[in-house]
Design a protein around this motif. Structure first.
Motif, PDB file in Angstrom:
ATOM      1  N   LYS A 179       0.828  -1.207   0.000  1.00  0.00           N
ATOM      2  CA  LYS A 179       0.000   0.000   0.000  1.00  0.00           C
ATOM      3  C   LYS A 179       0.864   1.259   0.000  1.00  0.00           C
ATOM      4  O   LYS A 179       0.604   2.211  -0.736  1.00  0.00           O
ATOM      5  CB  LYS A 179      -0.927   0.011   1.219  1.00  0.00           C
ATOM      6  CG  LYS A 179      -2.043  -1.008   1.170  1.00  0.00           C
ATOM      7  CD  LYS A 179      -2.890  -0.909   2.436  1.00  0.00           C
ATOM      8  CE  LYS A 179      -3.969  -1.971   2.476  1.00  0.00           C
ATOM      9  NZ  LYS A 179      -4.777  -1.879   3.735  1.00  0.00           N
ATOM     10  N   LYS A 211       7.427  10.373  -5.224  1.00  0.00           N
ATOM     11  CA  LYS A 211       8.621  10.490  -6.075  1.00  0.00           C
ATOM     12  C   LYS A 211       9.850  10.033  -5.289  1.00  0.00           C
ATOM     13  O   LYS A 211       9.877  10.113  -4.065  1.00  0.00           O
ATOM     14  CB  LYS A 211       8.807  11.941  -6.519  1.00  0.00           C
ATOM     15  CG  LYS A 211       7.658  12.482  -7.368  1.00  0.00           C
ATOM     16  CD  LYS A 211       7.904  13.934  -7.737  1.00  0.00           C
ATOM     17  CE  LYS A 211       6.762  14.487  -8.595  1.00  0.00           C
ATOM     18  NZ  LYS A 211       6.989  15.921  -8.951  1.00  0.00           N
ATOM     19  N   GLU A 253       2.575   2.022  -3.213  1.00  0.00           N
ATOM     20  CA  GLU A 253       1.672   2.467  -4.270  1.00  0.00           C
ATOM     21  C   GLU A 253       1.116   3.868  -4.009  1.00  0.00           C
ATOM     22  O   GLU A 253       0.144   4.280  -4.647  1.00  0.00           O
ATOM     23  CB  GLU A 253       0.519   1.468  -4.405  1.00  0.00           C
ATOM     24  CG  GLU A 253       0.964   0.082  -4.882  1.00  0.00           C
ATOM     25  CD  GLU A 253      -0.127  -0.969  -4.759  1.00  0.00           C
ATOM     26  OE1 GLU A 253      -1.240  -0.600  -4.313  1.00  0.00           O
ATOM     27  OE2 GLU A 253       0.133  -2.131  -5.104  1.00  0.00           O
ATOM     28  N   THR A 254       1.726   4.620  -3.090  1.00  0.00           N
ATOM     29  CA  THR A 254       1.259   5.973  -2.773  1.00  0.00           C
ATOM     30  C   THR A 254       1.223   6.830  -4.034  1.00  0.00           C
ATOM     31  O   THR A 254       2.230   6.986  -4.729  1.00  0.00           O
ATOM     32  CB  THR A 254       2.188   6.636  -1.737  1.00  0.00           C
ATOM     33  OG1 THR A 254       2.177   5.867  -0.527  1.00  0.00           O
ATOM     34  CG2 THR A 254       1.721   8.049  -1.423  1.00  0.00           C
ATOM     35  N   GLN A 255       0.058   7.358  -4.314  1.00  0.00           N
ATOM     36  CA  GLN A 255      -0.113   8.154  -5.529  1.00  0.00           C
ATOM     37  C   GLN A 255       0.695   9.446  -5.452  1.00  0.00           C
ATOM     38  O   GLN A 255       0.645  10.173  -4.461  1.00  0.00           O
ATOM     39  CB  GLN A 255      -1.593   8.475  -5.732  1.00  0.00           C
ATOM     40  CG  GLN A 255      -1.912   9.140  -7.057  1.00  0.00           C
ATOM     41  CD  GLN A 255      -3.404   9.281  -7.285  1.00  0.00           C
ATOM     42  OE1 GLN A 255      -4.205   8.942  -6.422  1.00  0.00           O
ATOM     43  NE2 GLN A 255      -3.786   9.783  -8.439  1.00  0.00           N
ATOM     44  N   GLY A 256       1.450   9.732  -6.477  1.00  0.00           N
ATOM     45  CA  GLY A 256       2.227  10.957  -6.549  1.00  0.00           C
ATOM     46  C   GLY A 256       3.589  10.885  -5.891  1.00  0.00           C
ATOM     47  O   GLY A 256       4.346  11.864  -5.917  1.00  0.00           O
ATOM     48  N   TYR A 274      10.092   8.543   0.629  1.00  0.00           N
ATOM     49  CA  TYR A 274       9.710   9.141  -0.654  1.00  0.00           C
ATOM     50  C   TYR A 274       9.389  10.627  -0.458  1.00  0.00           C
ATOM     51  O   TYR A 274       9.314  11.130   0.678  1.00  0.00           O
ATOM     52  CB  TYR A 274       8.501   8.413  -1.254  1.00  0.00           C
ATOM     53  CG  TYR A 274       7.274   8.386  -0.373  1.00  0.00           C
ATOM     54  CD1 TYR A 274       6.266   9.341  -0.480  1.00  0.00           C
ATOM     55  CD2 TYR A 274       7.111   7.365   0.572  1.00  0.00           C
ATOM     56  CE1 TYR A 274       5.131   9.291   0.322  1.00  0.00           C
ATOM     57  CE2 TYR A 274       5.985   7.307   1.377  1.00  0.00           C
ATOM     58  CZ  TYR A 274       5.005   8.269   1.246  1.00  0.00           C
ATOM     59  OH  TYR A 274       3.891   8.228   2.039  1.00  0.00           O
ATOM     60  N   LYS A 320       2.502  18.537  -1.809  1.00  0.00           N
ATOM     61  CA  LYS A 320       1.140  18.877  -1.403  1.00  0.00           C
ATOM     62  C   LYS A 320       1.159  20.229  -0.702  1.00  0.00           C
ATOM     63  O   LYS A 320       2.188  20.656  -0.155  1.00  0.00           O
ATOM     64  CB  LYS A 320       0.545  17.795  -0.516  1.00  0.00           C
ATOM     65  CG  LYS A 320       1.261  17.566   0.797  1.00  0.00           C
ATOM     66  CD  LYS A 320       0.557  16.463   1.590  1.00  0.00           C
ATOM     67  CE  LYS A 320       1.159  16.308   2.977  1.00  0.00           C
ATOM     68  NZ  LYS A 320       0.456  15.262   3.768  1.00  0.00           N
ATOM     69  N   LEU A 360       6.701  13.854  -1.615  1.00  0.00           N
ATOM     70  CA  LEU A 360       5.340  14.084  -2.072  1.00  0.00           C
ATOM     71  C   LEU A 360       5.060  15.587  -2.055  1.00  0.00           C
ATOM     72  O   LEU A 360       5.344  16.272  -1.067  1.00  0.00           O
ATOM     73  CB  LEU A 360       4.363  13.349  -1.145  1.00  0.00           C
ATOM     74  CG  LEU A 360       2.921  13.215  -1.602  1.00  0.00           C
ATOM     75  CD1 LEU A 360       2.842  12.370  -2.868  1.00  0.00           C
ATOM     76  CD2 LEU A 360       2.080  12.568  -0.495  1.00  0.00           C
TER      77      LEU A 360
END
Length: 246
Positions: free
Chosen positions: A156, A164, A159-162, A183, A187, A185
């Motif tokens: 899960k 990098k 698979e974090t959307q966005g 990672y 936002k 992110l």
């Protein structure tokens, strides 16, 4: 003609025998041995005995769950570590996560914004969750269930959307097995750095996330800073499990 009477007598005798015994005691009038019935019953009994599982075969066991309790999530990470990782935390005691069964799951989070004036501000968030799995004859041991869910939770996070520059590494010294995922992110118009630690200790799964960002011109925290902070907190959270079960 001499065989007619004996054969008729045999047929009438068989008619009085229950149907289930006909095969064993009333075979055709072929002059076979009189032991046919006893032999057939014996073979049937042997077959039945071989089909009946022994106590060892019918008794299924499963490894007992290692831990029966969970620690208090908001006390699983020391106050000293909270001060270091989340300066200016809104609630130093932490905000507990809702749970209908604290023996099976629990969580706590801390967040705060450290305002440094003209140098900008540093934001930090720390979250820790505990999941305890019981042993079940159908589902398996608590340890195996926790191991399986570790893999699911890791997937899960990966698979974090966005996300990098995502990097997953095995972590040592954190429970019996652990993975860390770091990672970046974007936002709220800022670059956040995240580190998630998924660790297992016996039948308990620990999910810990630590992230931060710089606001108003403050620099983005380094991956090393966030990863080291997450590792420190995760070690304390895992240690709290054993302490709660002494």
């Amino acid at each position: 003609m001499q065989r007619t009477a004996p054969r008729l007598t045999r047929i009438l005798a068989c008619a009085a025998v229950p149907a289930m015994l006909l095969v064993a005691g009333c075979s055709s009038d072929s002059g076979g041995s009189g032991d046919t019935g006893a032999s057939g019953a014996k073979d049937k009994a042997t077959a039945t005995a071989s089909e009946t599982p022994s106590p060892a075969q019918t008794t299924k066991t499963v490894e007992p769950a290692k831990f029966a309790k969970l620690p208090e999530a908001c006390k699983a990470v020391t106050a000293k570590t909270i001060d270091a990782l989340v300066p200016k935390a809104k609630t130093k005691a932490g905000t507990p996560a809702p749970s209908s069964d604290l023996t099976s799951r629990g969580g706590c989070s801390w967040n705060g914004l450290d305002d440094k004036g003209v140098k900008g501000s540093q934001y930090r968030w720390l979250d820790v969750s505990f999941y305890r799995y019981t042993s079940d004859l159908t589902l398996g041991s608590g340890q195996e269930r926790a191991r399986q869910n570790l893999a699911k939770e890791l997937a899960k996070v990966q698979e974090t959307q966005g996300a990098k520059k995502l990097r997953t590494v095995a972590a040592t010294g954190i429970g019996e097995e652990a993975k860390t995922v770091t990672y970046q992110l974007r936002k709220t118009d800022e670059d956040f750095v995240y580190t998630s630690v998924i660790a297992r200790s016996g039948n308990v799964l620990v999910l810990l996330s630590y992230n931060g960002a710089g606001y108003a011109g403050a620099p983005t925290p380094s991956e090393t800073t966030i990863a080291n902070g997450a590792t420190t907190a995760a070690k304390e959270a895992v240690a709290a499990i054993a302490a709660a079960n002494k």
